[in-house]
Design an enzyme around this catalytic site. Sequence first.
Site, PDB file in Angstrom:
ATOM      1  N   ASP A 241       0.831  -1.206   0.000  1.00  0.00           N
ATOM      2  CA  ASP A 241       0.000   0.000   0.000  1.00  0.00           C
ATOM      3  C   ASP A 241       0.862   1.252   0.000  1.00  0.00           C
ATOM      4  OD1 ASP A 241      -2.394  -1.242  -0.065  1.00  0.00           O
ATOM      5  OD2 ASP A 241      -2.672  -1.272   2.111  1.00  0.00           O
TER       6      ASP A 241
ATOM      7  N   LYS B 152      -2.810   4.108  -3.472  1.00  0.00           N
ATOM      8  CA  LYS B 152      -2.623   5.449  -4.031  1.00  0.00           C
ATOM      9  C   LYS B 152      -1.324   6.043  -3.534  1.00  0.00           C
ATOM     10  CE  LYS B 152      -7.430   6.525  -3.890  1.00  0.00           C
ATOM     11  NZ  LYS B 152      -7.945   6.042  -2.676  1.00  0.00           N
TER      12      LYS B 152
ATOM     13  N   MET C 231      -7.717   8.322   9.835  1.00  0.00           N
ATOM     14  CA  MET C 231      -8.207   9.040   8.649  1.00  0.00           C
ATOM     15  C   MET C 231      -9.080  10.217   9.064  1.00  0.00           C
ATOM     16  SD  MET C 231      -9.115   5.671   6.393  1.00  0.00           S
ATOM     17  CE  MET C 231      -9.734   4.699   7.774  1.00  0.00           C
TER      18      MET C 231
HETATM   19  N1  SAH Z   1      -3.813  -0.335   9.113  1.00  0.00           N
HETATM   20  C1  SAH Z   1      -3.314   0.965   9.474  1.00  0.00           C
HETATM   21  C2  SAH Z   1      -4.333   2.061   9.273  1.00  0.00           C
HETATM   22  C3  SAH Z   1      -4.670   2.305   7.851  1.00  0.00           C
HETATM   23  S1  SAH Z   1      -5.805   3.631   7.650  1.00  0.00           S
HETATM   24  C4  SAH Z   1      -2.854   0.938  10.936  1.00  0.00           C
HETATM   25  O1  SAH Z   1      -3.115  -0.055  11.647  1.00  0.00           O
HETATM   26  O2  SAH Z   1      -2.209   1.893  11.370  1.00  0.00           O
HETATM   27  C5  SAH Z   1      -4.739   4.977   7.337  1.00  0.00           C
HETATM   28  C6  SAH Z   1      -4.735   5.933   8.487  1.00  0.00           C
HETATM   29  O3  SAH Z   1      -3.890   5.448   9.498  1.00  0.00           O
HETATM   30  C7  SAH Z   1      -4.190   7.297   8.171  1.00  0.00           C
HETATM   31  O4  SAH Z   1      -5.187   8.130   7.598  1.00  0.00           O
HETATM   32  C8  SAH Z   1      -3.786   7.797   9.536  1.00  0.00           C
HETATM   33  O5  SAH Z   1      -4.896   8.222  10.277  1.00  0.00           O
HETATM   34  C9  SAH Z   1      -3.297   6.527  10.176  1.00  0.00           C
HETATM   35  N2  SAH Z   1      -1.824   6.385  10.059  1.00  0.00           N
HETATM   36  C10 SAH Z   1      -1.127   5.462   9.416  1.00  0.00           C
HETATM   37  N3  SAH Z   1       0.197   5.639   9.579  1.00  0.00           N
HETATM   38  C11 SAH Z   1       0.336   6.721  10.362  1.00  0.00           C
HETATM   39  C12 SAH Z   1       1.445   7.427  10.905  1.00  0.00           C
HETATM   40  N4  SAH Z   1       2.707   7.054  10.672  1.00  0.00           N
HETATM   41  N5  SAH Z   1       1.193   8.519  11.675  1.00  0.00           N
HETATM   42  C13 SAH Z   1      -0.055   8.921  11.933  1.00  0.00           C
HETATM   43  N6  SAH Z   1      -1.132   8.278  11.454  1.00  0.00           N
HETATM   44  C14 SAH Z   1      -0.953   7.213  10.678  1.00  0.00           C
END
Ligand code: SAH
Length: 482
Positions: A254, A276, A389
């Site tokens: 991803d 994306k 998100m």
């Molecule tokens: N599976 C992922 C989440 C995917 S949804 C997990 O468990 O973290 C994507 C969202 O995750 C982003 O919009 C943001 O809100 C959050 N996210 C992912 N990586 C991040 C990071 N390094 N710092 C802050 N938020 C993050």
Amino acid sequence: MPHDLPKLNAFPVFMRVEDEAIVIVGDGEEALAKARLLGQSSARLRIIAPEASPELLSWIAANGAAHVAQAYARDHLEGAVLAFAASGEEGLDRRVVEDARALGIKANAVDRPELCDFFTPALVNRAPVAVAIGTEGAGPVLAQMIRSRIDRMLPPSLGSLAALAVSFREAAERLLPKGAPRRRFWREFFEGAPARAVAGGDIAAGHEAASGLLANPERAFGHVALVGAGPGAEDLLTLRAQRLLMEADVILYDALVPEAVVAMGRRDAERVAVGKRKGCHSKTQAEINALLVALGREGRRVVRLKSGDPLVFGRAGEEMAALRDAGISYEVVPGVTAAFAAAADFELPLTLRGVTSSMVFTTGHDLKGGSLPDWAKLAISGATVAVYMGRSVAAEVAGRLIEAGLPPDTAVAVVENASLAERRRFHGTLADLPALEQRHDLTGPVMTIIGDAVAGARFDRSEPLAAHRNLAVERIFEGSHA
Ligand code: SAH
């Protein structure tokens, strides 16, 4: 071979010691260390220790070694294949080595390399597999460092798997032609279904999978691992994820998965970006599902890399359903989810004794419509809320929570790029949160954490959110006080 490669002065070999006698001379710590090392083998240990320390005595008793409680004499070496001088006294150690040599026994003296016929390695033990590390005296610290690195690389189940392999060796040689077919069988054995079953602790299932493989060696067994890549910092990847990456034929990743993690696979592995990434066309979920199934059918080993944890807002449910329907084997490897990384960056306790004992993983995108979602009720009853998100719906989230009765001064922490060096941290209150929507300078992923536990976070390295308070915020403030 390049001729400028230095030559080894000590060459590693694996010596048969089953039922052979090995003698250790010494009463204290050095003797105990050698006893522990050699006790990992099936050799019969004979320990010459007239004044054995209590620790050595209890080790001898617990491990069934032979104890000779007499001053060392040459006769004690009789019939041994190796001798260790670990007395700590130079004169005695030298005598032991000289006697051993006279009897044709190879000797080692602890910390006296000049007296040694051989050196003992640092050992990674996955019996029957062993990795021995030698440095020819460049230093035990170096050897231990290498040891722990290799130890982390090899799955704990490797020994059981190797033992299972021994029981299949003869059948594989009988049934499979030498060369490619046999190599293929063993590669699948050590990385495919049998290995996975043994890693899961099920030796019987491993046996069954290996038998199936032997009966049907042409069949391709594809496998998909849904792997959590963590929040961004590559060293937050699990060891299991790293191992699977190294075994993968294909890596599907991803947009949020860091380049460094994608790069960890084999050089010749195929890499497919499916999410994306600024401006690039991404695949639809249905296309990804179909691709996973197709690769599995081709017999490929696939790693499906998702940021954070694959089961948190990762659409893993749909991918697992597609794989199940197609009868393709798969597994899930957890990862560090963004909420945990953000909490760590803020030193923020997600549960806090006497303050909050539950937490919610949510996204702000379910707030549309009249009724309040369950998580909002939980927030009001004191749960810590992690919003994924949530940037584009920050005002909506704040407004609805305040409307529902959560105090506007409830603490909020926001982290962009959690776990990465370029992370940014913001603190404020629920009333400040709508400002987040206007922060067009925040281009990385953003995590928002709301709740009373946030008040326990460390704020001295974060910027105030409130600096960017705008009209929308003022309206919410006024609304809540009306
Ligand atoms: N599976 C992922 C989440 C995917 S949804 C997990 O468990 O973290 C994507 C969202 O995750 C982003 O919009 C943001 O809100 C959050 N996210 C992912 N990586 C991040 C990071 N390094 N710092 C802050 N938020 C993050």
